[in-house]
Design a protein around this motif. Structure first.
Motif, short mmCIF file in Angstrom:
data_model
loop_
_atom_site.label_atom_id
_atom_site.label_comp_id
_atom_site.label_asym_id
_atom_site.label_seq_id
_atom_site.Cartn_x
_atom_site.Cartn_y
_atom_site.Cartn_z
N ARG A 22 0.82 -1.21 0.00
CA ARG A 22 0.00 0.00 0.00
C ARG A 22 0.86 1.27 0.00
NH1 ARG A 22 -3.68 -0.11 4.94
NH2 ARG A 22 -4.27 1.91 4.08
N ILE A 23 1.90 1.28 0.84
CA ILE A 23 2.74 2.47 0.92
C ILE A 23 3.52 2.67 -0.38
CG2 ILE A 23 4.59 3.62 2.18
CD1 ILE A 23 1.90 3.37 3.67
N ALA A 24 4.03 1.57 -0.93
CA ALA A 24 4.77 1.67 -2.19
C ALA A 24 3.87 2.19 -3.31
CB ALA A 24 5.36 0.32 -2.56
N ALA A 25 2.63 1.68 -3.35
CA ALA A 25 1.69 2.14 -4.37
C ALA A 25 1.39 3.63 -4.19
CB ALA A 25 0.40 1.32 -4.30
N GLY A 26 1.34 4.06 -2.92
CA GLY A 26 1.11 5.47 -2.63
C GLY A 26 2.22 6.36 -3.15
N TYR A 27 3.40 5.81 -3.31
CA TYR A 27 4.52 6.56 -3.88
C TYR A 27 4.53 6.50 -5.40
CZ TYR A 27 6.72 7.10 0.72
OH TYR A 27 7.01 7.46 2.02
N GLY A 28 3.54 5.83 -5.98
CA GLY A 28 3.45 5.77 -7.44
C GLY A 28 3.99 4.51 -8.06
N ALA A 29 4.42 3.56 -7.27
CA ALA A 29 4.95 2.31 -7.80
C ALA A 29 3.83 1.43 -8.35
CB ALA A 29 5.73 1.57 -6.72
N LEU A 103 -6.16 -2.76 -0.36
CA LEU A 103 -5.16 -2.99 -1.41
C LEU A 103 -5.70 -2.49 -2.75
CD1 LEU A 103 -3.88 -6.55 -0.43
CD2 LEU A 103 -2.49 -4.48 -0.51
N GLU A 104 -6.94 -2.82 -3.03
CA GLU A 104 -7.55 -2.40 -4.30
C GLU A 104 -7.66 -0.89 -4.39
OE1 GLU A 104 -11.20 -4.57 -4.33
OE2 GLU A 104 -10.24 -6.48 -4.89
N LYS A 105 -8.05 -0.26 -3.28
CA LYS A 105 -8.15 1.21 -3.26
C LYS A 105 -6.80 1.86 -3.51
CE LYS A 105 -12.08 1.42 -0.07
NZ LYS A 105 -12.49 1.75 1.32
N ALA A 106 -5.74 1.21 -3.06
CA ALA A 106 -4.39 1.76 -3.25
C ALA A 106 -3.86 1.51 -4.65
CB ALA A 106 -3.44 1.15 -2.21
N GLY A 107 -4.60 0.71 -5.44
CA GLY A 107 -4.16 0.41 -6.80
C GLY A 107 -3.23 -0.78 -6.91
N ILE A 314 5.94 -5.36 14.36
CA ILE A 314 7.29 -5.29 13.77
C ILE A 314 7.21 -5.49 12.26
CG2 ILE A 314 9.50 -6.48 13.60
CD1 ILE A 314 9.36 -4.73 16.03
N ALA A 315 6.43 -6.46 11.83
CA ALA A 315 6.27 -6.71 10.39
C ALA A 315 5.69 -5.48 9.69
CB ALA A 315 5.38 -7.92 10.16
N ILE A 316 4.69 -4.86 10.32
CA ILE A 316 4.07 -3.66 9.74
C ILE A 316 5.08 -2.52 9.64
CG2 ILE A 316 2.34 -1.87 10.15
CD1 ILE A 316 0.60 -4.08 11.45
N ARG A 317 5.84 -2.32 10.71
CA ARG A 317 6.83 -1.24 10.71
C ARG A 317 7.92 -1.51 9.66
NH1 ARG A 317 8.27 2.46 14.59
NH2 ARG A 317 6.03 2.43 15.00
N GLU A 318 8.36 -2.75 9.57
CA GLU A 318 9.40 -3.09 8.59
C GLU A 318 8.88 -2.92 7.16
OE1 GLU A 318 11.79 -6.37 11.36
OE2 GLU A 318 10.53 -7.04 9.69
N GLY A 319 7.61 -3.30 6.94
CA GLY A 319 7.02 -3.13 5.61
C GLY A 319 6.93 -1.67 5.21
N THR A 325 11.98 3.49 2.13
CA THR A 325 13.38 3.43 1.69
C THR A 325 13.50 3.26 0.19
OG1 THR A 325 14.07 2.47 3.81
CG2 THR A 325 15.54 2.14 1.93
N VAL A 326 12.77 2.29 -0.35
CA VAL A 326 12.96 1.90 -1.76
C VAL A 326 12.17 2.78 -2.72
CG1 VAL A 326 12.74 0.00 -3.41
CG2 VAL A 326 13.47 -0.46 -1.06
N PHE A 327 10.97 3.19 -2.32
CA PHE A 327 10.11 3.92 -3.25
C PHE A 327 9.82 5.36 -2.82
CE2 PHE A 327 9.17 -0.58 -3.91
CZ PHE A 327 9.37 -0.68 -5.28
#
Length: 474
Positions: A22-29, A103-107, A314-319, A325-327
């Motif tokens: 979701r966060i990566a998609a929010g950055y346009g990925a 997930l669908e809303k985030a594209g 922890i999994a949520i924070r790492e995700g 970091t990447v996107f």
């Protein structure tokens, strides 16, 4: 520049994978995520959420018992296991649908299929389709193990199956003494099962503060849980009406169900990680750096599959940090210190920071402040259960290193205390804080008398390892 089908392909739609997608998609990925079971992962489907719902169910027995002391007359009660299982299923289905909708809303493209890694930038799905990805994120979590490897172990269940048993077992043996074991022991004994625990260790909850471990153990025993420490099953066999379990002590236990709760392993088998050149550790966890990147530049991993700290937050924070970091061009490393945790037995255990033993290993002077008391509610209910609190302090700097609580609401307190400990609060800050009265939590700011001090003597040249421990009665 190579053209990929997606910028990010996530394997596993659990807490970490969903957040990252979701966060990566929010950055346009351009993001796709694959899940072979149900969206939501272990936490939502067969972990934290259904377990906590069952904890609530089990605690009503205590509420009914306590009510008489407060003037209530309660008619005869009865518990319906299938009704609880059905209600639980409706709730986790609702939550799973919300995860999918978000997930669908985030594209994010949702793929209901098993996915395996073919090479550092390629994914193959169960139907044979292949997709290319600039970045691959492994977020497949962990899976319970059926151990020890003994004859008849296939007759046992794990925490994966326990939530959907058609019948509540009248007699249950749980193998293991970690948090999953003690939580389900507490749940089932309150729901009416006769529960026994068998473990190779000499106490429950290895890794938690010793005083709290003893408190949980004693509470379970008082509720009727049978403890078999330093003993493990050697064989499980079918008998008329149930199962017979042979222990290393020579004792035989006849039960209706055996639940193995001896640990979880990273779910990496058959994912193609080795084929892609990804390094795994001895238990199969993906070895990653502080930014969750593996030794293969295009492959990352978050959550239980890395075997760092096996907790959903922890999994949520790492995700989230991975996506930043990447996107998001915001390099973010997750701080794994000061992580609060809870064990949802009854009474529950909440903890944050160092245990007494851990503190004494790293500090030359450790002060302990400890209290055990009967909470106000118990004075009328007649319950003998006590609340325990322990504050671990650096005796030189006065910084609070850890807080451990056993009692009602302990998990909620641990969450709030984690903020103070992360900010470096001192014992003097606790002492200067006004209490809320009457509450159990006020004890945290009214414990003024030190109950113990452990001080390491200055080591001389002839005795470099000399240690002196001083115990003070407060």
């Amino acid at each position: 520049m190579t053209d990929f089908d997606v910028d990010l392909f996530v394997i596993g739609a659990g807490s970490g994978g969903v957040r990252a997608a979701r966060i990566a998609a929010g950055y346009g990925a351009r993001v796709a995520i694959a899940e072979e079971f149900r969206v939501g992962g272990t936490c939502v489907i067969r972990g934290c959420v259904p377990k906590k719902l069952m904890v609530y169910a089990s605690r009503f027995r205590d509420e009914f018992d306590d009510a008489a002391g407060f003037g209530w007359t309660i008619p005869e009660t009865a518990f319906d296991w299938p009704k609880l299982v059905a209600a639980k299923e409706r709730e986790i289905s609702r939550l799973s649908a919300i995860y999918r909708a978000n997930l669908e809303k985030a594209g994010v493209a949702m793929i209901d299929s098993r996915a395996e890694i073919e090479d550092p930038n390629s994914i193959v799905l169960a139907d044979g389709r292949r997709l290319s990805a600039k970045i691959i994120l492994v977020a497949t979590g962990g899976t319970p193990v059926l151990e020890p490897e003994i004859p008849g172990r296939e007759l046992a269940i794990t925490s994966n199956e326990v939530f959907d048993l058609p019948v509540m077992p009248p007699r249950l043996l749980i193998v293991g003494a970690g948090y999953i074991s003690v939580e389900f022991a507490s749940i089932f004994t309150r729901l009416g099962s006769k529960v026994a625990i068998a473990s190779r260790g000499e106490n429950v909850l290895r890794g938690f503060d010793d005083d709290m471990r003893c408190g949980v153990r004693d509470a379970l025993v008082e509720e009727g849980v049978e403890m078999h420490f330093s003993h493990l099953p050697t064989r499980i066999e079918k008998i008329d009406g149930g199962l017979r379990v042979h222990l290393t002590s020579g004792l035989q236990l006849d039960v209706d169900q055996v639940m193995m709760a001896t640990g979880r392993r990273p779910h990496t088998k058959g994912l193609g990680l080795e084929r892609a050149g990804v390094k795994l550790d001895g238990v199969g966890a993906v070895i990653v750096d502080h930014f969750s990147q593996s030794n293969v530049k295009s492959i990352y991993a978050v959550g239980d599959v890395t075997n760092r700290i096996q907790l959903t937050p922890i999994a949520i924070r790492e995700g989230h940090a991975f996506a930043d970091t990447v996107f998001g061009d915001k390099p973010t490393a997750v701080d794994h210190a000061h992580v609060p945790t809870a064990v949802f037995t009854t009474p529950e255990l909440g903890a944050v920071g160092l245990t007494e033993v851990e503190a004494r290993e790293v500090c030359d002077c450790v002060d302990i402040y400890q209290a055990s008391f009967r909470p106000l509610k118990a004075t009328l209910s007649g319950r003998t259960e006590k609340t325990m609190m322990k504050i671990v302090v650096d005796g030189r700097s006065d910084v609070v290193l850890g807080v451990h609580i056993l009692g009602e609401g302990a998990a909620e307190l641990a969450q709030v205390l984690a903020i103070a400990i992360r900010l470096g609060a001192k014992k003097a800050d606790f002492d200067a804080t006004i209490a809320v009265h009457p509450t159990s939590a006020e004890e945290l700011v009214t414990m003024r008398a030190r109950t113990a001090r452990f001080e390491r003597a200055t080591a001389g040249p002839e005795a470099p390892d000399a240690v002196d421990a001083e115990f003070l009665n407060g």
